[in-house]
Design an enzyme around this catalytic site. Sequence first.
Site, PDB file in Angstrom:
ATOM      1  N   ASP A   1       4.460   0.563  11.986  1.00  0.00           N
ATOM      2  CA  ASP A   1       3.236  -0.040  11.434  1.00  0.00           C
ATOM      3  C   ASP A   1       3.051  -1.484  11.863  1.00  0.00           C
ATOM      4  OD1 ASP A   1       3.413   1.706   8.221  1.00  0.00           O
ATOM      5  OD2 ASP A   1       2.851   2.354  10.232  1.00  0.00           O
TER       6      ASP A   1
ATOM      7  N   PRO B   1       1.934  16.562  11.188  1.00  0.00           N
ATOM      8  CA  PRO B   1       2.288  17.823  10.519  1.00  0.00           C
ATOM      9  C   PRO B   1       2.955  17.573   9.172  1.00  0.00           C
ATOM     10  CG  PRO B   1       3.812  17.382  12.307  1.00  0.00           C
ATOM     11  CD  PRO B   1       2.742  16.337  12.402  1.00  0.00           C
ATOM     12  N   ILE B   2       3.081  18.647   8.372  1.00  0.00           N
ATOM     13  CA  ILE B   2       3.747  18.517   7.059  1.00  0.00           C
ATOM     14  C   ILE B   2       4.869  19.550   6.917  1.00  0.00           C
ATOM     15  CG2 ILE B   2       1.754  17.527   5.836  1.00  0.00           C
ATOM     16  CD1 ILE B   2       1.216  20.408   4.767  1.00  0.00           C
ATOM     17  N   ASP B   3       5.356  20.055   8.052  1.00  0.00           N
ATOM     18  CA  ASP B   3       6.397  21.093   7.992  1.00  0.00           C
ATOM     19  C   ASP B   3       7.651  20.624   7.259  1.00  0.00           C
ATOM     20  OD1 ASP B   3       6.479  19.391  10.361  1.00  0.00           O
ATOM     21  OD2 ASP B   3       8.275  20.504  10.897  1.00  0.00           O
ATOM     22  N   LEU B   4       8.004  19.357   7.403  1.00  0.00           N
ATOM     23  CA  LEU B   4       9.227  18.862   6.750  1.00  0.00           C
ATOM     24  C   LEU B   4       9.042  18.801   5.233  1.00  0.00           C
ATOM     25  CD1 LEU B   4      10.124  15.991   9.252  1.00  0.00           C
ATOM     26  CD2 LEU B   4      11.116  18.295   9.145  1.00  0.00           C
TER      27      LEU B   4
ATOM     28  N   LYS C   1       0.841  -1.207   0.000  1.00  0.00           N
ATOM     29  CA  LYS C   1       0.000   0.000   0.000  1.00  0.00           C
ATOM     30  C   LYS C   1       0.875   1.255   0.000  1.00  0.00           C
ATOM     31  CE  LYS C   1      -1.677   1.571   4.015  1.00  0.00           C
ATOM     32  NZ  LYS C   1      -1.415   2.998   4.353  1.00  0.00           N
ATOM     33  N   ASN C   2       1.867   1.286   0.884  1.00  0.00           N
ATOM     34  CA  ASN C   2       2.638   2.522   1.055  1.00  0.00           C
ATOM     35  C   ASN C   2       3.647   2.757  -0.053  1.00  0.00           C
ATOM     36  OD1 ASN C   2       1.102   3.029   3.253  1.00  0.00           O
ATOM     37  ND2 ASN C   2       2.660   2.481   4.770  1.00  0.00           N
TER      38      ASN C   2
ATOM     39  N   ARG D   1      -8.642  -0.206   4.201  1.00  0.00           N
ATOM     40  CA  ARG D   1      -7.684   0.759   3.664  1.00  0.00           C
ATOM     41  C   ARG D   1      -6.326   0.109   3.429  1.00  0.00           C
ATOM     42  NH1 ARG D   1      -7.664   6.463   6.491  1.00  0.00           N
ATOM     43  NH2 ARG D   1      -6.281   6.676   4.704  1.00  0.00           N
TER      44      ARG D   1
ATOM     45  N   ARG E   1      -4.528  11.023   3.981  1.00  0.00           N
ATOM     46  CA  ARG E   1      -3.473  12.027   4.127  1.00  0.00           C
ATOM     47  C   ARG E   1      -2.354  11.826   3.114  1.00  0.00           C
ATOM     48  NH1 ARG E   1      -1.031  13.660   7.655  1.00  0.00           N
ATOM     49  NH2 ARG E   1       1.099  13.157   7.038  1.00  0.00           N
TER      50      ARG E   1
END
Length: 427
Positions: free
Chosen positions: A313, A129-132, A22-23, A405, A99
Amino acid sequence: MDQIRIRGGRPLSGTIPISGAKNAALALMPAALLTDEPLTLRNLPRLADIDTFGHLLNQHGASTHTQGSRPEDFGRVMTVRAGRITSTTAPYDIVRKMRASILVLGPLLAREGRATVSQPGGCAIGNRPIDLHLRGLQALGAEVELASGYVRATAPRGGLVGGRVVFPQVSVGATENVLMAAVLARGETLIENAAREPEIVDLARCLVAMGAQIEGIGTERLLVSGQERLHGATYAVMPDRIEAGSYACAVGIAGGEVLLAGARRDIMEATIAALEAANVSVLEERGGLRVRRRNGLAATDATTAPYPGFPTDMQAQLMALMCVAEGASVLTETIFENRYMHVPELARMGADITVSGRSALVRGVPELTAAPVMATDLRASMSLVIAGLAARGETVVRRVYHLDRGYERLEEKLQAVGADIERVADD
Ligand code: EPZ
């Protein structure tokens, strides 16, 4: 909403086919935006998230054609063609469901010079978060502003420019976004402290098949020489190491012996080490990994870490196994701040678990007892299914859309190896 009912106590035997990862798939699909030629992905898992990503690509103007697989087959072949990008906006109503949608940001910036992507927001396991991601893209010249829940990013007039990206902490998604932006940036990009997950290796290899130039694949230092354009390719998605590890835990708790067809040892070393320490033997043979529980389960400790460490995971699934192991084990979650949602549900089944900060102390009990439980997130749901395979009585897991999912046709795969498991519509 469906529910899954499991009557525990039956050992497993036979073969479980492992689906495409999946990833990896969720990073390979946005890569199709980097070229106007078709990208054909083989061994794509049939999962809700893959369908959602297909809809997202469609609304950017890309076509997605699934071909050549019968309903009974596992996996499918999908060809994505982003001949022309008709929209550079990833809307909230899609991003909030998945996401991983944030992974269109880098490719859209690289291809079109702009992108408006809804901020993904948090989820059950943390605020995510998505700051990186944003800092990495800014290092390639992107201008980024946050307004009304959206990220608006624009590249310089001449396009993104190669640069040096040093991640202060390892991030799978940020590495993927920056890597996909860098392959079309002008000049060289050096990414330091890059994530090394096998799914990133899969993405890098697919990008190279599309004409990208990337050195250091599989290491924490990626050197990318930007290209004018990329071309189409055909690429087979790697097997899902987390699905394989999850079913190995199922065999460990239920007993028996199962061949995980297509599973690869070389990308599962930390998971296999934990299973072996727990008395679950995992042997490589032609065609996959043969899993068998030796005698009694033994308690073992594990601390999650970026690859090649023990995967976050796999934490919930190993915890389910440890619930009935001989002795006490300490599981420590270092990646996400709230990844113990499965603990209260496992406790309802008689597990003895004490969470303190980032660690959970699991004291093995002789037996779990079936109970109605609630799935809260993807891997927590799988830990409840694993527990249900050993619990006395009938366990009912609700909200199994979480499972859909990440696990392709889970109940069919487990039924085929003897589990007493069925999916029913929720009354
Ligand atoms: C990917 O999520 C996976 N998802 C996750 O799998 C997996 O748990 C995670 O990597 C870690 O291996 C997909 O690949 C679609 P990160 P991602 O960026 O990329 C923090 C599953 O069950 N962080 O490596 O979102 C973040 O909060 C899912 O299949 C920032 O602070 O993970 C976390 O604490 C769950 N700023 C840590 O870094 C950022 O900009 C690692 O996150 C990005 C991340």
